[in-house]
Motif scaffolding. Structure first.
Motif, PDB file in Angstrom:
ATOM      1  N   ALA A 284       0.841  -1.200   0.000  1.00 30.66           N
ATOM      2  CA  ALA A 284       0.000   0.000   0.000  1.00 30.66           C
ATOM      3  C   ALA A 284       0.875   1.249   0.000  1.00 30.66           C
ATOM      4  O   ALA A 284       0.600   2.218  -0.716  1.00 30.66           O
ATOM      5  N   PHE A 285       1.960   1.209   0.761  1.00 25.22           N
ATOM      6  CA  PHE A 285       2.861   2.353   0.852  1.00 25.22           C
ATOM      7  C   PHE A 285       3.457   2.674  -0.515  1.00 25.22           C
ATOM      8  O   PHE A 285       3.449   3.813  -0.968  1.00 25.22           O
ATOM      9  N   PHE A 286       3.931   1.637  -1.203  1.00 24.33           N
ATOM     10  CA  PHE A 286       4.596   1.895  -2.483  1.00 24.33           C
ATOM     11  C   PHE A 286       3.610   2.245  -3.594  1.00 24.33           C
ATOM     12  O   PHE A 286       3.850   3.168  -4.365  1.00 24.33           O
ATOM     13  N   VAL A 287       2.506   1.518  -3.677  1.00 26.22           N
ATOM     14  CA  VAL A 287       1.529   1.824  -4.731  1.00 26.22           C
ATOM     15  C   VAL A 287       0.903   3.192  -4.492  1.00 26.22           C
ATOM     16  O   VAL A 287       0.779   4.006  -5.407  1.00 26.22           O
ATOM     17  N   GLY A 288       0.529   3.442  -3.233  1.00 23.45           N
ATOM     18  CA  GLY A 288      -0.032   4.750  -2.893  1.00 23.45           C
ATOM     19  C   GLY A 288       0.952   5.861  -3.207  1.00 23.45           C
ATOM     20  O   GLY A 288       0.593   6.888  -3.799  1.00 23.45           O
ATOM     21  N   GLY A 289       2.202   5.615  -2.842  1.00 26.39           N
ATOM     22  CA  GLY A 289       3.244   6.603  -3.122  1.00 26.39           C
ATOM     23  C   GLY A 289       3.429   6.815  -4.613  1.00 26.39           C
ATOM     24  O   GLY A 289       3.620   7.951  -5.074  1.00 26.39           O
ATOM     25  N   PHE A 290       3.325   5.722  -5.358  1.00 30.11           N
ATOM     26  CA  PHE A 290       3.498   5.818  -6.801  1.00 30.11           C
ATOM     27  C   PHE A 290       2.370   6.640  -7.437  1.00 30.11           C
ATOM     28  O   PHE A 290       2.630   7.459  -8.321  1.00 30.11           O
TER      29      PHE A 290
ATOM     30  N   GLN B 165      -6.782  -5.228  -5.530  1.00 30.31           N
ATOM     31  CA  GLN B 165      -6.540  -6.484  -4.815  1.00 30.31           C
ATOM     32  C   GLN B 165      -5.080  -6.595  -4.406  1.00 30.31           C
ATOM     33  O   GLN B 165      -4.755  -7.105  -3.345  1.00 30.31           O
ATOM     34  N   PHE B 166      -4.199  -6.053  -5.244  1.00 29.04           N
ATOM     35  CA  PHE B 166      -2.774  -6.086  -4.935  1.00 29.04           C
ATOM     36  C   PHE B 166      -2.417  -5.030  -3.894  1.00 29.04           C
ATOM     37  O   PHE B 166      -1.747  -5.308  -2.909  1.00 29.04           O
ATOM     38  N   ALA B 167      -2.901  -3.809  -4.126  1.00 36.54           N
ATOM     39  CA  ALA B 167      -2.393  -2.681  -3.355  1.00 36.54           C
ATOM     40  C   ALA B 167      -3.214  -2.366  -2.111  1.00 36.54           C
ATOM     41  O   ALA B 167      -2.707  -1.731  -1.187  1.00 36.54           O
ATOM     42  N   GLY B 168      -4.469  -2.794  -2.050  1.00 38.86           N
ATOM     43  CA  GLY B 168      -5.303  -2.504  -0.888  1.00 38.86           C
ATOM     44  C   GLY B 168      -5.497  -1.020  -0.674  1.00 38.86           C
ATOM     45  O   GLY B 168      -5.928  -0.302  -1.578  1.00 38.86           O
ATOM     46  N   ALA B 169      -5.132  -0.553   0.522  1.00 38.63           N
ATOM     47  CA  ALA B 169      -5.321   0.856   0.855  1.00 38.63           C
ATOM     48  C   ALA B 169      -4.521   1.768  -0.075  1.00 38.63           C
ATOM     49  O   ALA B 169      -4.887   2.932  -0.277  1.00 38.63           O
ATOM     50  N   GLY B 170      -3.451   1.258  -0.662  1.00 36.05           N
ATOM     51  CA  GLY B 170      -2.602   2.063  -1.539  1.00 36.05           C
ATOM     52  C   GLY B 170      -3.362   2.644  -2.714  1.00 36.05           C
ATOM     53  O   GLY B 170      -3.080   3.752  -3.176  1.00 36.05           O
TER      54      GLY B 170
END
Lengths: 337, 159
Positions: B36-42, B91-96
């Motif tokens: 979530a941290f990385f996808v959200g950050g991306f 489904q992969f990133a969730g909260a991200g």
């Protein structure tokens, strides 16, 4: 007839004359794709709504089952069917087309075996010569009713299950060649207070165990009497829980001996999390895959325990727990009886 | 809290729930947080690119570039939802992918797509905000409360 507390033994041995299974595109990529009679490449099944698509799936499975049974449509006296959609519209609308005397059933995902048990009961008691029974589910139509929109990007936990798109039907007859229905056990509603709709397997496992134990107790037989005991749609979690719970209660079953339709239908690399579910799940696996294997002689005696979670989106929102049920039907073929 | 909930359950239910939870697959919380941290950050990084793009090529300031940036991100997430990709990212990133504004767009569009078969008025119109509606309602309401507190403190508190 009535044996023990809640088991029927069918002395006239109703026969499963013909069965059919219809599936969707995701099932076509699954483990048992060859056992389907039809597979749709498209979730819409050439209809303009998913609910209509489910109706079409069910209709097709009924027509194919009648055809394979080698009887005429007019010969079928009753149809016993159900699904998960509000007011059973897919089953009802399919029966509008089929034009047979119809009884609608709701046992959530256990509907397939509820229908088979009642059909066998009707035929055994000479209430009918030919009865058609079946059940269907559609991934998009059912998720729409019970869960979030299908395209919603919420993360599902590893305990969640994938609703099967498919329909299975069977023609039960008083005479003929085919697997015989020897007994059926009707389940109790079991509620262990679980509330997570993303963990249906865990909620349903005690119902399955309860019915299996009742069946063995009522018939006074050992689990080894059956070559295969198969549950409806417990999925990975529910399957493990049910097996361990049976073990704890002194019924020990090997992985070969005890299986689950929700785990048989998809390949391991398909993103279905804990496995398949839905009222079509046990219907397509039993009426397609398992009866085919039975006819090939891989096993002779099978106990199918279809499990259902009797919740509604409303009861979940009102913080009610999930009551569950399981119905068992024993099918024998080539046993020499 | 857990005890309070358990009080209503019978001993058999409690015993089973313990038995069940020992066998239940747990959510991989730490792994999910990292993803979530990385996808959200991306997603935020893409937002920053879009924002810089508007400032550099068009006549926007850092302050006024916010609105077109959000609109662009929502447009992208709607497109990805329509193409059936966003739920897989989710489904992969969730909260991200759920927390940024793109998740908001996804919740609106997915409900629209879902209920298209019930028509434009009762289907799309009636269900469009079935997921996002409560976010808007409580978002606006909490903004109102905070603004009121701020006003009271600044106007009359002399802070």
């Amino acid at each position: 007839m009535l044996k023990g507390h809640r088991t029927w033994e069918f002395e006239n041995k109703p026969v499963i004359l013909g069965t059919a299974a219809v599936g969707g595109p995701f099932e076509a990529q699954g483990k048992i794709a060859d056992d389907f009679d039809f597979l749709h490449a498209d979730l819409w099944a050439e209809q303009d709504s998913y609910e209509k698509a489910q109706t079409v799936l069910f209709e097709e499975s009924c027509n194919k089952a009648i055809e394979k049974a080698g009887v005429r449509k007019e010969d079928i006296q009753f149809i016993l069917a159900g699904d998960l959609i509000n007011q059973l519209t897919p089953s009802t609308f399919a029966c509008r087309t089929l034009g047979m005397p119809y009884l609608g059933l709701f046992g959530a995902c256990s509907t397939s075996m509820e229908g088979l048990a009642l059909s066998a009961f009707l035929v055994n008691g000479k209430g009918a010569k030919y009865v058609l029974t079946g059940s269907s589910s559609h991934n998009a139509a059912n998720e729409k009713q019970f869960r979030y929109p299908t395209e919603y990007g919420g993360q599902k936990p590893p305990t969640a299950q994938w609703t099967v798109t498919g329909a299975g039907s069977a023609v039960v007859a008083s005479v003929g060649e085919g697997p015989q229905i020897t007994s059926a056990t009707i389940g109790r509603v079991v509620d262990m207070g679980l509330t997570d709709p993303f963990n249906m397997g865990g909620a349903m496992a005690p119902a399955a165990v309860d019915t299996i134990e009742a069946h063995l107790r009522d018939r006074q037989i050992d689990a080894s009497y059956y070559d295969l005991i198969v549950t409806g749609d417990l999925g990975r979690i529910g399957y493990t829980v049910a097996r361990d719970l049976l073990e704890k209660h002194g019924v020990s079953l090997s992985e070969q001996h005890f299986q689950d339709c929700g785990l048989l239908i998809y390949k391991d690399d398909q993103p279905v999390l804990a496995g398949g579910s839905g009222s079509g799940c046990s219907a397509v696996v039993v009426y397609g895959h398992l009866l085919n294997r039975m006819k090939k002689g891989e096993f002779k005696k099978m106990l199918v325990v279809a499990t259902g979670a009797l919740l509604s989106p409303l009861s979940f929102q009102q913080k009610e727990s999930i009551p569950c049920i399981a119905h068992a039907v024993s099918i024998e073929y080539g046993g020499g009886s | 809290m857990a005890n309070k909930k358990n009080k209503k359950l019978t001993p058999v239910q409690q015993e089973y729930q313990k038995f069940q939870s020992e066998r239940e697959a747990k959510r991989p919380v730490f792994k999910n947080c990292v993803k979530a941290f990385f996808v959200g950050g991306f997603i935020c990084l893409i937002g920053q690119f879009i924002s810089s793009f508007y400032i550099y090529f068009f006549d926007f300031t850092e302050r006024s570039a916010g609105n077109p940036t959000v609109a662009t991100l929502i447009f992208i997430s709607m497109l990805l939802t329509g193409l059936g990709v966003y739920d897989r990212i989710g489904q992969f990133a969730g909260a991200g992918s759920a927390v940024p504004v793109t998740g908001f767009g996804n919740s609106v569009v997915s409900a629209c797509i879902e209920h298209r078969t019930e028509g434009f008025v009762l289907g799309v119109g009636g269900n469009m905000f079935k997921l996002a509606g409560s976010v808007i309602l409580f978002g606006v309401f909490s903004a109102f409360v905070i603004a009121t507190v701020k006003t009271i403190l600044i106007q009359w508190g002399g802070l």
